[in-house]
Structures are given as C-alpha cells and as structure tokens.
Design a protein around this motif. Structure first.
Motif, mmCIF file in Angstrom:
data_model
loop_
_atom_site.group_PDB
_atom_site.id
_atom_site.type_symbol
_atom_site.label_atom_id
_atom_site.label_comp_id
_atom_site.label_asym_id
_atom_site.label_seq_id
_atom_site.Cartn_x
_atom_site.Cartn_y
_atom_site.Cartn_z
ATOM 1 N N ILE A 234 0.871 -1.213 -0.123
ATOM 2 C CA ILE A 234 -0.033 0.174 0.157
ATOM 3 C C ILE A 234 0.866 1.214 -0.072
ATOM 4 O O ILE A 234 0.692 2.391 -0.588
ATOM 5 N N GLN A 235 2.004 1.229 0.717
ATOM 6 C CA GLN A 235 2.862 2.445 0.812
ATOM 7 C C GLN A 235 3.796 2.633 -0.630
ATOM 8 O O GLN A 235 4.129 3.529 -1.009
ATOM 9 N N ASN A 236 4.035 1.359 -1.233
ATOM 10 C CA ASN A 236 4.986 1.478 -2.301
ATOM 11 C C ASN A 236 4.461 0.331 -3.271
ATOM 12 O O ASN A 236 4.638 -0.955 -3.243
ATOM 13 N N PRO A 237 3.747 0.691 -4.242
ATOM 14 C CA PRO A 237 3.030 0.095 -5.295
ATOM 15 C C PRO A 237 3.888 -0.724 -6.201
ATOM 16 O O PRO A 237 3.659 -1.883 -6.607
ATOM 17 N N SER A 238 5.172 -0.667 -6.075
ATOM 18 C CA SER A 238 6.265 -1.409 -7.188
ATOM 19 C C SER A 238 6.601 -2.438 -6.163
ATOM 20 O O SER A 238 7.018 -3.470 -6.958
ATOM 21 N N ASP A 239 6.242 -2.738 -5.047
ATOM 22 C CA ASP A 239 6.547 -3.747 -4.162
ATOM 23 C C ASP A 239 5.338 -4.776 -3.944
ATOM 24 O O ASP A 239 4.113 -4.140 -3.692
ATOM 25 N N SER A 240 5.501 -5.943 -4.002
ATOM 26 C CA SER A 240 4.308 -6.984 -4.232
ATOM 27 C C SER A 240 4.706 -8.215 -3.396
ATOM 28 O O SER A 240 5.876 -8.410 -3.125
ATOM 29 N N VAL A 241 3.662 -9.017 -2.935
ATOM 30 C CA VAL A 241 3.937 -10.337 -2.250
ATOM 31 C C VAL A 241 3.130 -11.083 -3.050
ATOM 32 O O VAL A 241 2.080 -10.797 -3.155
ATOM 33 N N VAL A 242 3.422 -12.559 -3.508
ATOM 34 C CA VAL A 242 2.910 -13.624 -3.999
ATOM 35 C C VAL A 242 2.412 -14.579 -3.078
ATOM 36 O O VAL A 242 3.611 -15.156 -2.665
#
Length: 189
Positions: A170-178
């Motif tokens: 939510i704070q950094n849209p380029s970071d994700s978790v799968v």
C-alpha cells in the motif's frame, strides 16, 4: 526362493530408513482437509508460511488461527485472521456478501477501520501485513486473488478451502507479495 524371502525384510527396512525428507516447500503445508482440523498454510514468495502454534510462555496473544463472521443490517462479512510470531505477520480475507461454497474474486482495495457499521468499508480482498515493519499488502485493481470455499457447514461451524493472490504494498505500489497454494480447514468462533 528362501534367500529372496530372507532378503525382502532387510531390503524394506533399508529402503524405509533411508528415505530422505521432502525438501519441496509444499511438503511443509498442512494437507487439504475438510474436518475442522484448524489448520492453515500457504507459500509466501515461495516460502512455507504456517501459523505459529507454539506455547507463548504464558503471555497472552491472539490465537494463531481465527475465523469469525460479522453481520450488519445490510451485509454479511466473513473474516479469517491468522498471525505468525515473532515476526508478526498476518493474512486476512474479507468477503462481502458471503454466500457459502463458491469462488470469490478478491479484487477490491479497501481497508477495515473498526467493525462493520463503523467508518471502514469492506469489499472482497486479501490483506498481508508485516506488522513490526509497518508493511501492508492488499489486493485491488492491479493485484488480484481467488478464494475458493470448498466446504462450509454452518451447523458444525467448519469452513475449508484454498486461496492464491498477489498483493501490492500500500505504501510502495512497486513492491508486491505472491501467496500461492493456500489452504485452510477451520472451526469458526
């Protein structure tokens, strides 16, 4: 023939005792059951993620697996909460208009602020949090997931199913978790 019969038990003993442990991360997940076994597990970025069920030395903490329903005048919500310590991560599922067995697309970015009826708005979504680091990941327009309820018995209060999702920070849209190969078999509180 006698030699063969004599060697067979020795061969079986050696074969069984020499079996190696499975190194595949999927081997560490609980089996997919529908009995109310109160189990849950998944792979987070390819690594096994299981609830921490160890004794906490008498210090009160949240249950590692918690399933509950919230009911408002107009909508019915299903919440599944799991916490893992000491790194304090959690996975939460929100289902708006829960209707039992079925497939729920998790594609809304919303946040819960208090219980239903408060200022928070809920829609179908997954949430993955790393509480100590202040990181929060959620499904939404860009990141999606699927929750399959494969067994639901309101009388015995058992719910079981599977899930997969990709959630954005939510704070950094380029970071994700799968999150993949998710499964749960729980008694509802």
């Amino acid at each position: 023939m006698k030699n063969t019969l004599f060697l067979l038990p020795i061969f079986l003993f050696i074969n069984i005792s020499c079996k190696k442990e499975c190194t595949d991360p999927l081997c560490q997940l609980p089996p997919a059951t529908q009995t109310g076994a109160n189990t849950m597990g998944c792979l987070v970025n390819g690594q096994p993620w299981l609830p921490d069920t160890r004794d906490n030395g008498g210090i009160p903490r949240l249950k590692p697996i918690y399933v509950s329903f919230w009911n408002t005048n107009t909508e019915f919500f299903f919440q599944f909460y799991l916490q893992k310590t000491p790194i304090s991560q959690s996975i939460v599922f929100y289902i708006k208009n829960f209707s039992g067995i079925g497939v729920y697309r998790m594609d809304s970015l919303t946040r819960l602020i208090g219980p239903p009826g408060s200022s928070g708005v809920l829609n179908n979504h997954f949430n993955f949090s790393e509480n100590k680091l202040g990181l929060e990941y959620a499904t939404g327009e860009k990141f999606h997931g699927v929750l399959k309820i494969q067994y639901y018995d309101a009388t015995s209060k058992i719910i079981a199913g599977s899930f997969n999702f990709k959630a954005g920070n939510i704070q950094n849209p380029s970071d994700s978790v799968v999150v993949t190969h998710g499964r749960f078999d729980c008694k509802m509180d």
